[in-house]
Design a protein around this motif. Structure first.
Motif, short mmCIF file in Angstrom:
data_model
loop_
_atom_site.label_atom_id
_atom_site.label_comp_id
_atom_site.label_asym_id
_atom_site.label_seq_id
_atom_site.Cartn_x
_atom_site.Cartn_y
_atom_site.Cartn_z
N ASN A 199 36.51 -59.76 81.76
CA ASN A 199 36.18 -58.33 81.80
C ASN A 199 34.67 -58.22 81.64
O ASN A 199 34.12 -58.62 80.61
CB ASN A 199 36.91 -57.61 80.67
CG ASN A 199 36.80 -56.10 80.78
OD1 ASN A 199 36.46 -55.56 81.83
ND2 ASN A 199 37.09 -55.42 79.69
N ASP B 91 34.42 -49.23 73.31
CA ASP B 91 34.77 -49.71 71.99
C ASP B 91 34.08 -51.04 71.70
O ASP B 91 33.51 -51.67 72.59
CB ASP B 91 36.29 -49.90 71.89
CG ASP B 91 37.05 -48.57 71.96
OD1 ASP B 91 36.45 -47.52 71.60
OD2 ASP B 91 38.22 -48.59 72.37
N ASP B 92 34.18 -51.48 70.45
CA ASP B 92 33.64 -52.77 70.05
C ASP B 92 34.46 -53.90 70.68
O ASP B 92 35.67 -53.75 70.92
CB ASP B 92 33.69 -52.93 68.53
CG ASP B 92 32.84 -51.90 67.79
OD1 ASP B 92 32.14 -51.13 68.45
OD2 ASP B 92 32.90 -51.90 66.55
N ASP B 93 33.81 -55.04 70.92
CA ASP B 93 34.49 -56.30 71.26
C ASP B 93 35.39 -56.18 72.50
O ASP B 93 36.55 -56.62 72.48
CB ASP B 93 35.32 -56.79 70.06
CG ASP B 93 34.51 -56.92 68.79
OD1 ASP B 93 33.30 -57.15 68.89
OD2 ASP B 93 35.10 -56.78 67.70
N VAL B 94 34.87 -55.58 73.57
CA VAL B 94 35.68 -55.32 74.76
C VAL B 94 35.40 -56.30 75.90
O VAL B 94 36.33 -56.73 76.59
CB VAL B 94 35.43 -53.88 75.27
CG1 VAL B 94 36.13 -53.63 76.59
CG2 VAL B 94 35.87 -52.86 74.23
N ASP C 41 33.89 -59.72 77.98
CA ASP C 41 33.62 -61.16 77.91
C ASP C 41 32.18 -61.46 78.30
O ASP C 41 31.58 -62.43 77.82
CB ASP C 41 34.55 -61.93 78.86
CG ASP C 41 36.00 -61.69 78.55
OD1 ASP C 41 36.47 -62.25 77.54
OD2 ASP C 41 36.66 -60.94 79.30
N MET D 125 30.52 -56.52 73.12
CA MET D 125 30.86 -57.86 73.59
C MET D 125 31.82 -58.55 72.62
O MET D 125 31.69 -58.43 71.40
CB MET D 125 29.55 -58.65 73.68
CG MET D 125 29.64 -59.99 74.35
SD MET D 125 27.99 -60.76 74.30
CE MET D 125 27.02 -59.56 75.19
N LYS D 126 32.79 -59.26 73.18
CA LYS D 126 33.70 -60.03 72.34
C LYS D 126 32.95 -61.16 71.64
O LYS D 126 31.98 -61.68 72.20
CB LYS D 126 34.81 -60.64 73.20
CG LYS D 126 35.74 -59.65 73.86
CD LYS D 126 36.73 -60.38 74.76
CE LYS D 126 37.63 -59.40 75.51
NZ LYS D 126 38.55 -60.09 76.45
N PRO D 127 33.36 -61.54 70.44
CA PRO D 127 32.76 -62.72 69.81
C PRO D 127 32.88 -63.93 70.75
O PRO D 127 33.93 -64.17 71.34
CB PRO D 127 33.61 -62.92 68.55
CG PRO D 127 34.10 -61.54 68.23
CD PRO D 127 34.34 -60.88 69.56
N GLY E 30 31.25 -64.00 73.49
CA GLY E 30 30.83 -63.48 74.79
C GLY E 30 29.35 -63.70 75.02
O GLY E 30 28.60 -64.06 74.10
N LYS F 40 27.00 -64.10 71.71
CA LYS F 40 27.38 -63.44 70.47
C LYS F 40 28.17 -64.45 69.63
O LYS F 40 29.21 -64.97 70.06
CB LYS F 40 28.27 -62.22 70.77
CG LYS F 40 28.75 -61.48 69.53
CD LYS F 40 29.51 -60.23 69.91
CE LYS F 40 30.00 -59.46 68.69
NZ LYS F 40 30.63 -58.16 69.07
N THR G 199 30.70 -66.25 67.17
CA THR G 199 32.13 -65.94 66.98
C THR G 199 32.40 -65.32 65.61
O THR G 199 33.42 -64.65 65.43
CB THR G 199 32.99 -67.22 67.12
OG1 THR G 199 32.47 -68.22 66.21
CG2 THR G 199 32.93 -67.76 68.54
#
Length: 262
Positions: free
Chosen positions: A46, A106-109, A111, A136-138, A140, A258, A260
């Protein structure tokens, strides 16, 4: 002041949207090729492309990933990007009007978050960096490309001044060291930085910003009267009749992750 600058950005890009879709410097280039090659794109990804402009990054990544969200502040730019991308047969791209400094997600959306040749228009680039990290996802990654200013003060001042004279929506091209500081300060881990020499053809450069003829003449005269040390650094090419043909700039590709644990 930030709202004034963003209004200038919208005005500038609304009237020139089509030019950025067809601009060779935006539509192609070794920097775009490197971004795509380094994206490690997979079919389940994503992706968010911030300040998508003509949509070239979103268009290049769409066939490789599950979904791309193309975000831009200017409605007309989004429309131009949508026409371009849909015309290429990609139906997995969403087009969202939004501010790079206040992302509507939202947060952590995501990749992968990308931003190419746009950050020099952001009034608060630190907010953009923090927002990119937030959505960004951890684990990402951020893939960022932008024009940069030289490290030497006089060269930095000259480059940013001529860019501002050409395009009032220009805020600042940052130095490479400033990008490293901002990214690491926000919480990113730097992975890579690659520099590209970038030759600006003066007429084409002015045309893309729709700079009026009189202002173009003033800018050209000002540049040609710069001290020889500056003209040499930017490698001015002047025609036999004394007109400025081109000068050399620089852009960088930056890859950051980012952590993890964030």
């Amino acid at each position: 002041m930030s709202d004034v600058i963003k209004s200038q950005v919208q005005k500038q890009f609304a009237k020139n949207a089509g030019k950025y879709v067809t601009s060779a410097g935006h539509a192609t280039g070794a920097d775009l090729e490197l971004l795509v090659a380094s994206s490690q794109a997979t079919p389940d990804m994503n992706v968010l492309d911030i300040a998508t402009g003509g949509g070239h990054v979103a268009n290049a990544l769409a066939p490789l990933v599950q979904r791309v969200t193309a975000l831009d502040l200017t409605k007309e730019m989004l429309q131009a990007a949508e026409q371009f991308i849909l015309g290429n047969g990609h139906d997995n791209v969403d087009f969202v009007a939004g501010d790079a400094e206040k992302l509507p997600f939202d947060d952590d959306v995501f990749d992968l978050v990308t931003c190419r040749i746009a950050a020099h228009h952001f009034p608060d680039v630190s907010s953009f960096v923090h927002e990119a990290l937030r959505v960004m996802k951890p684990g990402g990654r951020l893939l960022l490309i932008d024009n940069v200013a030289p490290e030497r003060d006089e060269n930095d001042q000259f480059y940013n001044e001529v860019e501002k004279c050409r395009d009032a929506s220009h805020v600042r091209a940052w130095r490479k060291t400033e990008w490293i500081h901002m990214l690491e300060d926000a919480g990113f881990r730097m992975e890579a930085m690659v520099s590209f020499q970038k030759r600006f053809k003066f007429e084409e450069w002015c045309n893309r910003a729709a700079l009026p003829e009189q202002e173009r003449g003033v800018l050209e005269a000002s540049m040609l009267s710069a001290p020889s040390i500056i003209r040499k650094f930017f490698d001015f090419e002047v025609t036999t009749n004394g007109k400025l043909d081109s000068f050399q700039g620089e852009s960088v590709y930056i890859q950051a992750t980012k952590p993890t644990h964030v």
